[in-house]
Scaffold this active site. Structure first.
Site, PDB file in Angstrom:
ATOM      1  CE1 TYR A 149      -4.081  -2.011   0.086  1.00  0.00           C
ATOM      2  CE2 TYR A 149      -2.485  -2.787   1.835  1.00  0.00           C
ATOM      3  CZ  TYR A 149      -3.790  -2.968   1.082  1.00  0.00           C
ATOM      4  OH  TYR A 149      -4.279  -4.525   0.857  1.00  0.00           O
ATOM      5  CG  ASN A 156     -10.686  -2.684  -7.987  1.00  0.00           C
ATOM      6  OD1 ASN A 156     -11.296  -1.799  -8.949  1.00  0.00           O
ATOM      7  ND2 ASN A 156      -9.623  -3.547  -8.422  1.00  0.00           N
ATOM      8  CB  CYS A 158      -7.970  -4.079  -5.563  1.00  0.00           C
ATOM      9  SG  CYS A 158      -8.845  -5.215  -6.462  1.00  0.00           S
ATOM     10  CG  HIS A 159      -5.297 -10.376  -7.054  1.00  0.00           C
ATOM     11  ND1 HIS A 159      -6.013  -9.392  -8.205  1.00  0.00           N
ATOM     12  CD2 HIS A 159      -4.437 -10.391  -7.829  1.00  0.00           C
ATOM     13  CE1 HIS A 159      -5.094 -10.168  -9.701  1.00  0.00           C
ATOM     14  NE2 HIS A 159      -4.364 -10.597  -9.235  1.00  0.00           N
ATOM     15  CD  GLU A 178      -2.069 -12.223 -11.152  1.00  0.00           C
ATOM     16  OE1 GLU A 178      -0.655 -11.681 -10.515  1.00  0.00           O
ATOM     17  OE2 GLU A 178      -3.280 -12.446 -11.438  1.00  0.00           O
TER      18      GLU A 178
END
Length: 166
Positions: free
Chosen positions: A105, A128, A136-137, A163
């Site tokens: 953040y 979001n 946002c993850h 990912e």
């Protein structure tokens, strides 16, 4: 009822994903929402048309299928992000976080030239309206912890693992 090009065409579809059913919404021109069900922040679709063929819903479904199959790392879809100036600034910066990477953040706050706004960035991140596509993850705590996620931490963990992270 005739629909003209000047009137918004509010449409939606559902997408069955490995992390559960997703609600995808569009105004007929751009994607306006992608929500994990159940969601307390999902757009109401009362009176809307359920039709995957409405642009850009069909392209979104195709690209989500490719993402979950592991063959797509970037999305190429028109997005309409509706929020405050600060929120949209945060959301646009989220789209810069590369696939397979995370930012804290604090890093995100610095990227938008608001280094002391980590908490506000976190609140904007939580609002979001287009999850996954506006990733946002990929935002985590400064210590590397998986902090809150509107879709639940299990889904965040799954997306990051998908990912190649965590």
């Amino acid at each position: 009822m005739a629909i003209t090009g000047s009137e918004p065409l509010n449409a939606y579809t559902f997408f069955e994903s490995p992390i559960g059913r997703l609600l995808v919404t569009s105004d007929g021109t751009a994607l306006t929402g992608l929500y994990m069900e159940p969601s307390r922040k999902a757009q109401s679709v009362d009176g809307w048309i359920q039709d995957e063929a409405v642009a850009p819903l069909s392209a979104t479904v195709r690209q989500l299928s490719e993402y979950f199959a592991g063959t797509r790392r970037e999305f190429d879809l028109p997005l309409r992000l509706q929020g405050t100036t600060f929120q949209t600034r945060v959301w646009r910066e989220l789209t810069v976080i590369p696939y397979g990477q995370t930012w804290s953040y604090g890093q995100l706050a610095q990227r938008i030239d608001k280094p002391s706004a980590s908490r506000a960035v976190g609140l904007a991140n939580g609002r979001n309206p287009i999850s996954i596509l506006v990733p946002c993850h990929r935002v985590i705590g400064a210590d590397g912890s998986l902090t809150g996620y509107g879709g639940g931490l299990e889904r965040k963990r799954w997306l990051l693992a998908h990912e190649g992270l965590h």
